[in-house]
Motif scaffolding. Structure first.
Motif, short mmCIF file in Angstrom:
data_model
loop_
_atom_site.label_atom_id
_atom_site.label_comp_id
_atom_site.label_asym_id
_atom_site.label_seq_id
_atom_site.Cartn_x
_atom_site.Cartn_y
_atom_site.Cartn_z
N CYS A 93 0.83 -1.51 0.02
CA CYS A 93 -0.12 0.03 0.25
C CYS A 93 0.82 1.27 0.11
CB CYS A 93 -0.83 0.00 1.08
SG CYS A 93 -0.13 -0.63 2.72
N HIS A 94 2.09 1.07 -0.30
CA HIS A 94 2.96 2.35 -0.33
C HIS A 94 4.24 1.73 -0.79
CE1 HIS A 94 3.90 -0.24 3.52
NE2 HIS A 94 5.12 0.19 2.96
N MET B 1 -3.45 -1.06 4.96
CA MET B 1 -2.39 -1.03 6.32
C MET B 1 -1.20 -1.91 6.01
SD MET B 1 -3.44 1.53 8.00
CE MET B 1 -2.19 1.50 9.19
N HIS B 2 -0.28 -1.67 6.35
CA HIS B 2 0.84 -2.48 6.29
C HIS B 2 1.46 -2.96 7.45
CE1 HIS B 2 1.58 1.71 6.72
NE2 HIS B 2 2.51 1.13 7.62
ZN LIG Z 1 -1.14 0.05 4.41
#
Ligand SMILES: [Zn+2]
Ligand SMILES: Nc1nc2c(ncn2[C@@H]2O[C@H](COP(=O)(O)OP(=O)(O)OP(=O)(O)O)[C@@H](O)[C@H]2O)c(=O)[nH]1
Ligand SMILES: [Mg+2]
Ligand SMILES: [Zn+2]
Lengths: 222, 122
Positions: A93-94, B1-2
Motif C-alpha cells: 500500500c506504499h 495498512m501495512h
Molecule cells: Zn498500508
C-alpha cells in the motif's frame, strides 16, 4: 542464559537509512526529489503531466511511479516525453526507500527534478521516507474539506499541500478555506497551492515554487 | 495498512541484533507505538503471529506499549496527553491543536537467550 538488550531503534530505521542515502546522492547532484501522496484519483499523475508541459525545454525531470498494479501511469508520463519508471508493488500500500534505491541507478544523474508518485493512499505512504526533500500531499475537492484532520499524518509530515480540482468548487460543498485551515492547524508550516489541471489555475505558481525550491537546493550545494 | 511489512522490518532488525549477540533465540520483544505511527497495535499483534514462524522470534513474547501524543490547544492552552488521536480539544472543543509526538514506532528492548555468560555491553 537470558540477556536484556536495550535497542531504542526506529522499527522502520532501515527504511530511514536507505532514504537518507537516496537524499544525499540526489541532492549532491542538485536533484530535487519530491514525494507525491494522496488518496486514489486525487490527480497526482494529471499534475505531473501538466508539470511536464510547463518544465519542458527549461528543466529536466524524471518520474518514478508507484502503483499496486499496471504500467499505466508511467505510460502517461512517457507520452509527455519524460522518462518514467513504474514500480508495481503487487499489493503493498506504499512505496519504500529500497524500491526507489533499486530504480535509481537507471535514472539519469543530469536531471533537475525527480518526482515520485506514491501509491494512491492517504495513510500508509506517510510512514515511509523515500529520500524526498519535499513531500507534497494532494487533496482533491470531491474528497471533502474535512480530510486533513481525518488523515493527519500525511498533512503533518508534508511541506506542501496542493488542493486539486478547483474547477469543481462550484459544484461541490467543498469549503477551500476550511480545508486550508484544517491543514494549517495541523501543520502551520505548510505551503498551500490551489490548482486545477483543467483550467490551469494555480499551476504557474506551483511551477515557480518548485523551480525556486530546486534553485535553493542547488545554491545550498554549490 | 501495512503491519506485515512493519513486522518484516522489525524481525529483520532483531535477527541482525541476535546475530551480533550470538543469541540462540529471542524470548521477548518490547515495542512502542504512537497513535500517529500509521499502525494499529492489535493488527501489529496479528501480523506478528502470522510472521513469527520459522524466524528468531518464533517463541518470543511481544509487548506493545501505546505511547501518547501531546496536544496543546491554541485556543485555551490546555495541554493533553492521549494514546489515541482526536482532532479536537477535550477542554473547549477547538480543533486548533498543536500536536507533538505520537509518531513513535520504536523497538525498545529485546530479551535474548544466549549460551555465553553475559559480556560487558559493546
Ligand atoms: Zn498500508
Ligand atoms: N475536474 C478535474 N478533474 C481532474 C483534475 N485533475 C485530475 N482530474 C481527473 O481525476 C481523475 C484521476 O486523476 P489521476 O491524475 O489519474 O489521479 P491519481 O492521483 O494519479 O490516481 P492514482 O494514481 O490512481 O492514485 C482523472 O479522471 C483526471 O482526469 C482537475 O484538476 N479537475
Ligand atoms: Mg496516478
Ligand atoms: Zn481548548
Amino acid at each position: 542464559m537470558k540477556k536484556q538488550l536495550y535497542v531504542l531503534r526506529d522499527i522502520l530505521g532501515t527504511n530511514q537509512k536507505v532514504a537518507a542515502e537516496i537524499k544525499a546522492a540526489c541532492e549532491e547532484r542538485g536533484i530535487l526529489v519530491l514525494n507525491l501522496m494522496s488518496s486514489p484519483g486525487a490527480g497526482k499523475t494529471t499534475l505531473l503531466e501538466k508539470l511536464a508541459e510547463r518544465l519542458a525545454g527549461r528543466h529536466r525531470m524524471a518520474v518514478i511511479e508507484g502503483d499496486i498494479e499496471t504500467e499505466r501511469d508511467a505510460e502517461r508520463i512517457r507520452a509527455k516525453g519524460v522518462p518514467a519508471w513504474q514500480i508495481t508493488t503487487g499489493g503493498a500500500c506504499h512505496l519504500e526507500a529500497r524500491m526507489i534505491a533499486r530504480v535509481l541507478p537507471e535514472v539519469s544523474p543530469d536531471i533537475d527534478f525527480l518526482f515520485i508518485e506514491n501509491v494512491g493512499n492517504l495513510v500508509c505512504p506517510a510512514g515511509y521516507d523515500l529520500g524526498e526533500r519535499l513531500r507534497i500531499v494532494l487533496l482533491s475537492s470531491p474528497e471533502g474539506d474535512d480530510k486533513p484532520k481525518k488523515y493527519p499524518k500525511a498533512f503533518l509530515t508534508a511541506q506542501v499541500l496542493v488542493i486539486t480540482k478547483s474547477d469543481l468548487f462550484p459544484h461541490l460543498p467543498f469549503d477551500v478555506e476550511r480545508a486550508k485551515s484544517e491543514a494549517l492547524e495541523l501543520n502551520p508550516g505548510l505551503q498551500v497551492f490551489v490548482i486545477s489541471a483543467l483550467t490551469g489555475e494555480g499551476l504557474d505558481d506551483l511551477t515557480a515554487f518548485l523551480v525556486a525550491s530546486r534553485e535553493a537546493l542547488r545554491a545550498g550545494h554549490a | 495498512m501495512h503491519e506485515l511489512s512493519v513486522v518484516a522490518s522489525l524481525v529483520e532488525t532483531i535477527e541482525a541484533l541476535a546475530g551480533e549477540h550470538k543469541a540462540k533465540s529471542v524470548t521477548g520483544v518490547w515495542i512502542k507505538v504512537g497513535p500517529l505511527s500509521g499502525v494499529v497495535p492489535e493488527l501489529l499483534e496479528s501480523a506478528f503471529e502470522m510472521y513469527r514462524k520459522g524466524t528468531i522470534v518464533e517463541s518470543a513474547r511481544l509487548s506493545i506499549e501505546k505511547t501518547p501524543l501531546r496536544a496543546v490547544c491554541r485556543a485555551c492552552r490546555v495541554e493533553t496527553e492521549r494514546t489515541d488521536y482526536a482532532p479536537d480539544c477535550p477542554a473547549c472543543g477547538s480543533t486548533d491543536l498543536e500536536i507533538a509526538g505520537g509518531t513513535d514506532l520504536i523497538l525498545e528492548r529485546i530479551e535474548l537467550e544466549t549460551d555465553e555468560p553475559v559480556s560487558p555491553a559493546q
